[in-house]
Each structure stands twice: as C-alpha cells, then as structure tokens.
Design a protein around this motif. Sequence first.
Motif, mmCIF file in Angstrom:
data_model
loop_
_atom_site.group_PDB
_atom_site.id
_atom_site.type_symbol
_atom_site.label_atom_id
_atom_site.label_comp_id
_atom_site.label_asym_id
_atom_site.label_seq_id
_atom_site.Cartn_x
_atom_site.Cartn_y
_atom_site.Cartn_z
ATOM 1 N N THR A 168 1.032 -1.316 0.177
ATOM 2 C CA THR A 168 -0.117 -0.092 0.230
ATOM 3 C C THR A 168 0.832 1.049 -0.091
ATOM 4 O O THR A 168 1.910 1.206 0.913
ATOM 5 C CB THR A 168 -0.956 -0.096 1.231
ATOM 6 O OG1 THR A 168 -1.441 1.280 1.090
ATOM 7 C CG2 THR A 168 -0.237 -0.090 2.574
ATOM 8 N N PRO A 169 0.354 2.514 -0.649
ATOM 9 C CA PRO A 169 1.121 3.511 -0.641
ATOM 10 C C PRO A 169 0.617 4.317 0.456
ATOM 11 O O PRO A 169 1.098 5.761 0.427
ATOM 12 C CB PRO A 169 0.894 4.060 -2.130
ATOM 13 C CG PRO A 169 -0.286 3.660 -2.366
ATOM 14 C CD PRO A 169 -0.607 2.337 -1.672
ATOM 15 N N ILE A 174 -6.673 2.637 5.901
ATOM 16 C CA ILE A 174 -7.628 1.642 5.546
ATOM 17 C C ILE A 174 -8.364 2.413 4.452
ATOM 18 O O ILE A 174 -9.276 3.272 4.858
ATOM 19 C CB ILE A 174 -8.520 0.899 6.289
ATOM 20 C CG1 ILE A 174 -7.356 0.196 7.203
ATOM 21 C CG2 ILE A 174 -9.470 0.012 5.830
ATOM 22 C CD1 ILE A 174 -8.015 -0.481 8.652
ATOM 23 N N CYS A 175 -8.458 2.125 3.014
ATOM 24 C CA CYS A 175 -8.938 2.997 2.123
ATOM 25 C C CYS A 175 -9.115 2.382 0.839
ATOM 26 O O CYS A 175 -8.716 1.188 0.654
ATOM 27 C CB CYS A 175 -8.163 4.190 1.930
ATOM 28 S SG CYS A 175 -6.468 4.050 1.468
ATOM 29 N N SER A 176 -9.705 2.797 -0.310
ATOM 30 C CA SER A 176 -9.801 2.217 -1.422
ATOM 31 C C SER A 176 -8.397 2.422 -2.569
ATOM 32 O O SER A 176 -7.449 3.006 -1.730
ATOM 33 C CB SER A 176 -10.870 2.977 -2.389
ATOM 34 O OG SER A 176 -10.531 4.168 -2.615
ATOM 35 N N VAL A 177 -8.532 1.806 -3.464
ATOM 36 C CA VAL A 177 -7.311 1.844 -4.491
ATOM 37 C C VAL A 177 -6.896 3.503 -4.538
ATOM 38 O O VAL A 177 -5.771 3.732 -5.003
ATOM 39 C CB VAL A 177 -7.305 1.151 -5.664
ATOM 40 C CG1 VAL A 177 -8.563 2.002 -6.591
ATOM 41 C CG2 VAL A 177 -6.122 0.927 -6.325
ATOM 42 N N TRP A 264 -7.620 -1.522 0.431
ATOM 43 C CA TRP A 264 -6.615 -1.967 1.698
ATOM 44 C C TRP A 264 -7.233 -2.100 2.899
ATOM 45 O O TRP A 264 -7.684 -1.135 3.370
ATOM 46 C CB TRP A 264 -5.536 -0.769 1.369
ATOM 47 C CG TRP A 264 -4.946 -0.511 0.396
ATOM 48 C CD1 TRP A 264 -5.119 0.533 -0.633
ATOM 49 C CD2 TRP A 264 -3.962 -1.046 -0.290
ATOM 50 N NE1 TRP A 264 -4.482 0.485 -1.837
ATOM 51 C CE2 TRP A 264 -3.775 -0.393 -1.667
ATOM 52 C CE3 TRP A 264 -3.206 -2.386 -0.162
ATOM 53 C CZ2 TRP A 264 -2.551 -0.874 -2.616
ATOM 54 C CZ3 TRP A 264 -2.089 -2.911 -1.036
ATOM 55 C CH2 TRP A 264 -1.865 -2.152 -2.104
ATOM 56 N N PHE A 265 -7.138 -3.343 3.249
ATOM 57 C CA PHE A 265 -7.785 -3.883 4.578
ATOM 58 C C PHE A 265 -6.690 -4.587 5.428
ATOM 59 O O PHE A 265 -5.597 -4.903 4.995
ATOM 60 C CB PHE A 265 -9.088 -4.614 4.396
ATOM 61 C CG PHE A 265 -10.294 -3.870 3.997
ATOM 62 C CD1 PHE A 265 -11.043 -3.256 4.652
ATOM 63 C CD2 PHE A 265 -10.785 -4.038 2.834
ATOM 64 C CE1 PHE A 265 -12.148 -2.684 4.389
ATOM 65 C CE2 PHE A 265 -11.933 -3.458 2.147
ATOM 66 C CZ PHE A 265 -12.477 -2.680 2.966
ATOM 67 N N PRO A 266 -7.162 -4.564 6.747
ATOM 68 C CA PRO A 266 -5.979 -5.599 7.486
ATOM 69 C C PRO A 266 -6.004 -6.888 7.348
ATOM 70 O O PRO A 266 -7.027 -7.370 6.477
ATOM 71 C CB PRO A 266 -6.854 -5.634 9.029
ATOM 72 C CG PRO A 266 -7.740 -4.161 9.161
ATOM 73 C CD PRO A 266 -8.102 -4.096 7.573
ATOM 74 N N GLU A 267 -5.349 -7.583 7.272
ATOM 75 C CA GLU A 267 -4.888 -8.739 6.598
ATOM 76 C C GLU A 267 -5.897 -9.964 6.905
ATOM 77 O O GLU A 267 -5.829 -10.902 5.945
ATOM 78 C CB GLU A 267 -3.371 -9.256 6.913
ATOM 79 C CG GLU A 267 -3.324 -9.575 8.232
ATOM 80 C CD GLU A 267 -1.936 -10.037 8.687
ATOM 81 O OE1 GLU A 267 -1.420 -11.241 8.955
ATOM 82 O OE2 GLU A 267 -1.051 -8.849 8.781
ATOM 83 N N HIS A 268 -6.646 -9.882 7.971
ATOM 84 C CA HIS A 268 -7.453 -10.674 8.281
ATOM 85 C C HIS A 268 -9.086 -10.747 7.669
ATOM 86 O O HIS A 268 -10.004 -11.420 7.447
ATOM 87 C CB HIS A 268 -7.793 -10.989 9.630
ATOM 88 C CG HIS A 268 -8.425 -9.715 10.253
ATOM 89 N ND1 HIS A 268 -7.891 -8.538 10.381
ATOM 90 C CD2 HIS A 268 -9.869 -9.312 10.844
ATOM 91 C CE1 HIS A 268 -8.690 -7.479 10.892
ATOM 92 N NE2 HIS A 268 -9.832 -7.986 10.925
ATOM 93 N N TRP A 269 -9.287 -9.580 7.055
ATOM 94 C CA TRP A 269 -10.663 -9.265 6.556
ATOM 95 C C TRP A 269 -11.070 -9.895 5.448
ATOM 96 O O TRP A 269 -12.128 -10.409 5.113
ATOM 97 C CB TRP A 269 -10.253 -7.734 6.148
ATOM 98 C CG TRP A 269 -11.893 -6.959 5.945
ATOM 99 C CD1 TRP A 269 -12.282 -6.702 4.927
ATOM 100 C CD2 TRP A 269 -12.860 -6.986 7.041
ATOM 101 N NE1 TRP A 269 -13.812 -6.184 5.177
ATOM 102 C CE2 TRP A 269 -13.841 -6.186 6.492
ATOM 103 C CE3 TRP A 269 -12.783 -7.044 8.550
ATOM 104 C CZ2 TRP A 269 -15.101 -5.999 7.360
ATOM 105 C CZ3 TRP A 269 -13.983 -7.005 9.408
ATOM 106 C CH2 TRP A 269 -15.068 -6.239 8.666
#
Length: 316
Positions: A168-169, A174-177, A264-269
Amino acid sequence: MSLQLSNHQSMPVAPPNPYGFRDPRSVPGKPRGVDILIAAQERQLKRSRYERWMQCAANRLQMTVLNSLRTIRNLMWRFTLGRWFWIKACHGTDTIEVETMRMISSRTRIPVPHVWTHFVWSGRRYIIMSRIRGVALSTVWYTAGPQFREVIVEQLASCFDELRTLRTPYGRRICSVLGGPVRDFRLRYQHVGPFEDEDDFNLRGARFYNDFESLPAECMPQLVAAAHSIKHGIVFTHGDLATRNVMVDGTKVTAILDWECAAWFPEHWEYCKSIFATPSWVREDWLPWLRRMLPVYDLEAEADKMLVQGLWEPFL
C-alpha cells in the motif's frame, strides 16, 4: 364494509389533489390514507365479475409480453455484441472498481476482465468489460468431486497469495485503491471511511462506533476485545471471495470478478469477509477449502461473527 362506505360517503372530503387522488387527510378521525383505500374498494365493487376477469387477464398478458420481449432482447445481445462484451451496472457513480481492475491487471497475473470503457447514466456507473469464457464456479462447485476442487483451490490460493504481496502507498490507512472511502456491505451499504488505522477501522467500521463496554452481551465483548487488540498488516483485499465471483472453464480459473468491495484492509479481513459473503446453508462445505486458500484467522472470524449477529443490519 357497507357501513364504512356509507359513513365515508356522508363525510366531507377535500377536492382531488394535482396527483389525481384524494387528500389522505380528508377523512376526519381516520388514519391517513384510509380514504384512498376505501375509494379503491368502491371502484372494485362497482366492476362486474366479467370486468374483473378481463382486468386480470390483461395484466397477465402484459406481464407475458414484457417477459417475452426481455428474453428476446437478452438473446439478441448474447448472440451479437454480447459474445465479446459484458456490461455491469454498479451501485454508485464512483470509479473505484474500474481503477481497481486496471491496477490488478497491470501489477499482477491475476485474471480479471479487461475494462474497455465506462460511463454514468441515470445515476449509476456502467462498466463495459470483456466477456469471460466459462461459467460461474457456483454452478459447478457443489456437485464437483474433490479432484476438481483441489485444482481450483490451488489456482485461487496462488491468486490471493499474489494479491496480498501488493504494498500500500497509504501507510496504515484503510482505504480504496484511490485512497478514499471504501464500499463494504459488511460495514455499511454506502461508502465509509477512509480509516486512519486499524483501531479506527475496528471502532467506526467493524463495531459501528461501539466501545467494548457498550457492546451487548451476545457480542461477547471479551472475545471482540481480544481479537481487536491484535495488530495486522495492511494488504490489498478483494472483499467478496465467493464461488459466484469466480469464473472457470473446465478446471481453469479464467477470471475473478466483482472488485467493487476491494480495498486496502487488515490482513484478516479477506478471510472474515469470505465467511460473511457465503450463504449459511453452504458455508460448512466452503469453509474447509477456504482455509486452504487463505491464511486462517479463527479468533478474528469468531469475533466478527458475534458482531454481525449482535449489531449488523442489512443496508444499514
């Protein structure tokens, strides 16, 4: 009923309004709209049995003709331009799904439809994309044997491993592309966020602004607190991994569809959302194979299940 009608006829009523029906406040002492219902009943009673039968037949004929025209339209599209193109009507007017598919196509080997163009019409964005050969995995998965499933799961695991390598840049955000709000039907029907970090996401997103102390008992606050105290990496997430969103041709995965909820979310989502997106009556069949596609987050999934049961409402 006859008494109600006679009483209604003796009561003063307001003149018809510009829309063609009587003012719903025109019957003193009656709930709003009662006079409209009574007027409809009056009209129905004045019709003969033959007139009512003809009206019913006309309605049925109209529906039959409309359905036939839709079928002809769909067949004409399918066997002309529809052989090469697919048009998706999005929920809103944003370009998040378009930019997501273009990013996935340019930065990974994950099969996705090619976006030809897109436009807004009547309050919705329409995406014209390439038609993918094959059928939805949902049409064959539940009758397929273990050998077929092994091959498909291996390919999907490779796709999602590659997806999770993207960086992620936007740091911990936690956001969209595009760096802005996300659309996630587990959180809200409309766009939400962006969230500054995972704690903000857990509070405003997953828990719907509820502190641990204010969670109802059925949400198991201690379990939720334990799961939400874990810090996760931020990875790119499809957000709707289900058999209906995977296209296969034989034993080959030809595309992963529906990137509307990707962000872009936390890895468990991804793991939690796939369980959420799978209907309960097929979840037990899907879950063992999901655990072979994605890293497993049982604590987080159980906590999210409690939050969904206690707090989540459709189209909130």
